[in-house]
Design an enzyme around this catalytic site. Structure first.
Site, short mmCIF file in Angstrom:
data_model
loop_
_atom_site.label_atom_id
_atom_site.label_comp_id
_atom_site.label_asym_id
_atom_site.label_seq_id
_atom_site.Cartn_x
_atom_site.Cartn_y
_atom_site.Cartn_z
N GLY A 15 58.27 48.48 8.96
CA GLY A 15 57.49 49.32 9.87
C GLY A 15 58.17 50.67 10.06
O GLY A 15 58.15 51.25 11.14
N ALA A 17 57.63 53.66 9.41
CA ALA A 17 56.93 54.89 9.82
C ALA A 17 56.44 54.81 11.26
O ALA A 17 55.87 55.78 11.76
CB ALA A 17 55.74 55.14 8.88
N MET A 20 58.96 53.04 16.67
CA MET A 20 60.28 52.41 16.69
C MET A 20 60.93 52.45 15.32
O MET A 20 62.15 52.61 15.21
CB MET A 20 60.17 50.96 17.20
CG MET A 20 60.14 50.82 18.71
SD MET A 20 61.53 51.61 19.54
CE MET A 20 62.91 50.71 18.85
N GLY A 105 61.91 42.83 17.46
CA GLY A 105 61.55 43.51 18.71
C GLY A 105 60.06 43.45 18.98
O GLY A 105 59.61 43.85 20.05
N THR A 107 56.47 42.64 20.10
CA THR A 107 55.99 41.91 21.29
C THR A 107 54.54 41.47 21.06
O THR A 107 53.95 41.76 20.02
CB THR A 107 56.09 42.80 22.54
OG1 THR A 107 55.29 43.96 22.34
CG2 THR A 107 57.52 43.19 22.83
N SER A 129 64.10 39.77 21.16
CA SER A 129 64.08 40.15 22.58
C SER A 129 62.88 41.04 22.84
O SER A 129 62.52 41.87 21.99
CB SER A 129 65.37 40.89 22.95
OG SER A 129 65.29 41.27 24.31
N ASN A 131 63.06 43.23 24.89
CA ASN A 131 63.67 44.53 25.22
C ASN A 131 65.14 44.51 24.83
O ASN A 131 65.87 43.61 25.24
CB ASN A 131 63.51 44.83 26.71
CG ASN A 131 63.81 46.27 27.02
OD1 ASN A 131 64.90 46.75 26.74
ND2 ASN A 131 62.84 46.98 27.56
N HIS A 162 53.27 52.03 30.31
CA HIS A 162 53.64 52.45 28.96
C HIS A 162 52.65 53.51 28.45
O HIS A 162 51.55 53.65 28.98
CB HIS A 162 53.63 51.26 28.00
CG HIS A 162 54.85 50.40 28.12
ND1 HIS A 162 54.96 49.42 29.08
CD2 HIS A 162 56.01 50.38 27.41
CE1 HIS A 162 56.15 48.84 28.96
NE2 HIS A 162 56.81 49.40 27.96
N LYS A 166 50.13 51.91 23.28
CA LYS A 166 50.61 50.51 23.29
C LYS A 166 49.42 49.55 23.20
O LYS A 166 48.44 49.71 23.91
CB LYS A 166 51.45 50.25 24.55
CG LYS A 166 52.04 48.84 24.56
CD LYS A 166 53.15 48.68 25.57
CE LYS A 166 53.69 47.27 25.61
NZ LYS A 166 54.31 46.84 24.34
P1 NAD Z 1 53.89 51.53 16.01
O1 NAD Z 1 52.45 51.15 15.87
O2 NAD Z 1 54.24 52.96 16.16
O3 NAD Z 1 54.72 50.96 14.75
C1 NAD Z 1 54.50 49.74 14.12
C2 NAD Z 1 54.64 49.98 12.62
O4 NAD Z 1 54.62 48.71 11.96
C3 NAD Z 1 53.49 50.82 12.05
O5 NAD Z 1 54.03 51.91 11.33
C4 NAD Z 1 52.77 49.83 11.15
O6 NAD Z 1 52.19 50.43 9.99
C5 NAD Z 1 53.92 48.89 10.76
N1 NAD Z 1 53.42 47.61 10.24
C6 NAD Z 1 52.42 46.82 10.71
N2 NAD Z 1 52.22 45.77 9.91
C7 NAD Z 1 53.12 45.87 8.90
C8 NAD Z 1 53.42 45.10 7.73
N3 NAD Z 1 52.72 43.97 7.46
N4 NAD Z 1 54.40 45.51 6.90
C9 NAD Z 1 55.12 46.63 7.18
N5 NAD Z 1 54.87 47.42 8.26
C10 NAD Z 1 53.90 47.05 9.11
O7 NAD Z 1 54.43 50.68 17.24
P2 NAD Z 1 55.81 50.87 18.05
O8 NAD Z 1 55.56 51.64 19.29
O9 NAD Z 1 56.88 51.32 17.12
O10 NAD Z 1 56.09 49.36 18.49
C11 NAD Z 1 56.20 48.31 17.52
C12 NAD Z 1 56.45 46.99 18.23
O11 NAD Z 1 57.75 47.02 18.89
C13 NAD Z 1 55.44 46.67 19.35
O12 NAD Z 1 55.22 45.25 19.35
C14 NAD Z 1 56.18 47.11 20.60
O13 NAD Z 1 55.72 46.45 21.78
C15 NAD Z 1 57.58 46.69 20.26
N6 NAD Z 1 58.65 47.34 21.04
C16 NAD Z 1 59.69 46.54 21.40
C17 NAD Z 1 60.78 47.05 22.06
C18 NAD Z 1 61.94 46.13 22.37
O14 NAD Z 1 62.99 46.60 22.87
N7 NAD Z 1 61.84 44.84 22.07
C19 NAD Z 1 60.84 48.42 22.35
C20 NAD Z 1 59.77 49.24 21.96
C21 NAD Z 1 58.69 48.68 21.29
#
Ligand code: NAD
Length: 275
Positions: A15, A17, A20, A105, A107, A129, A131, A162, A166
């Site tokens: 992921g 691009a 995160m 990470g 969720t 986690s 977070n 958020h 999200k």
């Molecule tokens: P985002 O949509 O910006 O990024 C997700 C990326 O994953 C996208 O670029 C998407 O194309 C890619 N993706 C989806 N399916 C895929 C696959 N099969 N193969 C490869 N890539 C794939 O979202 P974000 O804001 O970066 O958040 C991503 C996740 O992380 C969410 O579930 C969010 O809630 C979670 N998050 C967790 C924490 C933590 O501390 N645990 C913190 C921030 C965000």
């Protein structure tokens, strides 16, 4: 933490691009204990073929974004995965086969999804986690303690806000705080949680744990846990100011997991906080 004489841990960002994903590429480049091995995106992503460093706002690193996770995992030691539930489940099987540390990470995962991660954790280290910040995990420990000390006549409500992009609600972090409160009280969150209120709901039921999710703007993550008693209330609050802290926590989790025995771990294990 890897010692200086060890070679840096080879990490794949999946992921790459995403919001995160880009932050993770930067966090890997900033940690001398880690090095980027590959950057993966979904089929059809406009980022395919682009330099993952430049995408993250860094100088070019010569590692283009590709779709082939299987190939990327060969020769790697860990995967940083903040993607989407279905993708994370698929990556967990591949990561377990390759015996990589899988840092999750993502969720919004269902019980069934988490069950699949637990299966993968029989063969490899999985650190998951909602977070990855120190402050949130510390606050969860405080919430657990407060809920354990104060009786069920103290109503617990969790508010989160958020950014407008999200896709899941309540946030994984809000659910972590809910779990902490439920644990403190010795009840199960699935029985106690009230995840939405609308219309004529009747009076609040004692012992429930309520959630409210706000969405808007570019908020990275605000959480407030309110314990409301008769004539007084406590508000425990965490504000995330920069996505970088989640990414740094995730890299730290990967380094912690290297050469550890297979299992499903949480950030509490890494920070040495009680779970
Ligand atoms: P985002 O949509 O910006 O990024 C997700 C990326 O994953 C996208 O670029 C998407 O194309 C890619 N993706 C989806 N399916 C895929 C696959 N099969 N193969 C490869 N890539 C794939 O979202 P974000 O804001 O970066 O958040 C991503 C996740 O992380 C969410 O579930 C969010 O809630 C979670 N998050 C967790 C924490 C933590 O501390 N645990 C913190 C921030 C965000």
């Amino acid at each position: 933490m890897a010692s200086p004489e060890m070679s840096p841990m080879r990490l794949v960002v999946v992921g790459a691009a995403g919001r995160m994903g880009r932050t993770l590429v930067r966090a890997v480049s900033e940690n001398p204990g880690a090095i980027l091995h590959a950057a993966i995106e979904r089929e059809g992503s406009p980022a395919i073929g682009q330099d993952s460093g430049m995408l993250a706002g860094l100088p070019a690193n010569g590692i283009p974004v590709t779709t082939d996770a299987l190939e990327a995992f060969v020769g790697a030691q860990g995967v940083l995965d903040f993607t989407a539930p279905a993708a994370t489940v698929a990556f967990s099987a591949l990561a377990a086969q390759a015996r990589l540390v899988h840092v999750v990470g993502t969720t919004g995962m269902s019980e069934a999804d988490i069950g699949k991660l637990t299966l993968a954790a029989r063969h490899a280290v999985v650190v998951r986690s909602g977070n990855f910040s120190l402050g949130v995990n510390m606050l969860a420990a405080l919430v657990k303690r407060a809920a354990a000390s104060l009786g069920p006549d103290w109503d617990i409500e969790i508010i989160e806000m958020h950014h407008r992009m999200k896709v899941d609600a309540p946030s994984g972090t809000a659910l972590m705080f809910g779990e902490a409160a439920a644990n403190g009280r010795g009840v199960s969150l699935s029985n106690a949680a009230v995840r939405a209120r609308d219309g004529h709901t009747g009076a609040r039921q004692e012992g429930t744990i309520g959630f409210q999710a706000l969405r808007g703007g570019t908020v990275i993550g605000d959480h407030t846990v309110i314990l409301a008693g008769n004539g007084e209330r406590i508000e425990l609050r965490h504000i995330a100011e920069d996505r970088g802290l989640f990414a740094q926590g995730a890299v730290k989790a990967a380094l912690w997991g290297l050469n550890r025995k297979p299992g499903h771990y949480s950030m509490n294990d890494i920070l040495g906080l009680e779970s």
